[in-house]
Design a protein around this motif. Sequence first.
Motif, mmCIF file in Angstrom:
data_model
loop_
_atom_site.group_PDB
_atom_site.id
_atom_site.type_symbol
_atom_site.label_atom_id
_atom_site.label_comp_id
_atom_site.label_asym_id
_atom_site.label_seq_id
_atom_site.Cartn_x
_atom_site.Cartn_y
_atom_site.Cartn_z
ATOM 1 N N LYS A 144 -7.780 -4.605 0.648
ATOM 2 C CA LYS A 144 -7.073 -5.747 1.650
ATOM 3 C C LYS A 144 -5.677 -5.983 1.880
ATOM 4 N N ILE A 145 -5.819 -7.135 -0.238
ATOM 5 C CA ILE A 145 -4.768 -7.803 -0.853
ATOM 6 C C ILE A 145 -3.595 -6.758 -0.386
ATOM 7 N N GLN A 195 1.822 -4.850 0.613
ATOM 8 C CA GLN A 195 2.637 -3.823 1.039
ATOM 9 C C GLN A 195 3.254 -4.075 2.590
ATOM 10 N N ARG A 196 2.691 -4.317 2.819
ATOM 11 C CA ARG A 196 3.874 -5.188 4.592
ATOM 12 C C ARG A 196 4.165 -5.491 3.827
ATOM 13 N N ALA A 222 -5.732 -14.516 5.641
ATOM 14 C CA ALA A 222 -6.005 -13.185 6.317
ATOM 15 C C ALA A 222 -6.759 -12.478 5.499
ATOM 16 N N ILE A 223 -7.528 -12.372 4.599
ATOM 17 C CA ILE A 223 -8.685 -11.368 4.214
ATOM 18 C C ILE A 223 -9.549 -12.722 3.945
ATOM 19 N N ASN A 224 -10.014 -13.743 4.490
ATOM 20 C CA ASN A 224 -11.095 -14.780 4.354
ATOM 21 C C ASN A 224 -11.271 -15.418 3.152
ATOM 22 N N ARG A 228 -3.162 -12.153 -9.123
ATOM 23 C CA ARG A 228 -2.240 -12.007 -10.725
ATOM 24 C C ARG A 228 -3.240 -10.753 -11.638
ATOM 25 N N LYS A 229 -4.538 -11.118 -11.172
ATOM 26 C CA LYS A 229 -4.845 -9.728 -11.579
ATOM 27 C C LYS A 229 -4.232 -8.361 -11.325
ATOM 28 N N LEU A 230 -4.131 -8.323 -10.393
ATOM 29 C CA LEU A 230 -3.629 -7.457 -9.531
ATOM 30 C C LEU A 230 -2.983 -6.330 -10.318
ATOM 31 N N GLU A 231 -1.494 -8.057 -10.634
ATOM 32 C CA GLU A 231 -0.169 -7.644 -10.955
ATOM 33 C C GLU A 231 -0.748 -7.389 -12.595
#
Length: 148
Positions: free
Chosen positions: A10-11, A16-17, A29-31, A42-45
């Motif tokens: 979801k992140i 992306q949007r 937005a992701i609660n 940061r982990k995704l990056e």
Amino acid sequence: MLKIDLVDQKIVRLLQRDARLSNAELAEAINLSPSPCSRRVRKLEKNGVITGYHARINPAKMGRNVSALVSIKLRRNGISEAQLFEAAIERLDYVTECSTITGRYDYMLRLHSESLDDLEAKLKTELAAIEAIDDMETTIILKSIKKN
């Protein structure tokens, strides 16, 4: 391999949007609270899922009214030919995307040009001058329906 759960997915979709979302807006937005949200981003990056943040440009607003896809076949399928071609493509600012593909052609380019005359000139002078190219096929894009 990094495990991507539903919250991470979801992140990624939200960024992306709109990559300009603040951490607080994204967390809401992701609660999730802001700190864990920030850690997840940061982990995704860090793991290469998110590779950067970019401005999406409208080529027509920059005077580039014609968009095209150009299929390229190299003279020979070898590393030296590919390196020669790829180095030449890197220098052409009107080529916004270059991908290796399977099938009859070796590469697919996306390019933007000011006009059909300008496109023709670029194809006949700059692209045709790349010695590694054996054949080109151009498709004019009439309308883009979806871009992510």
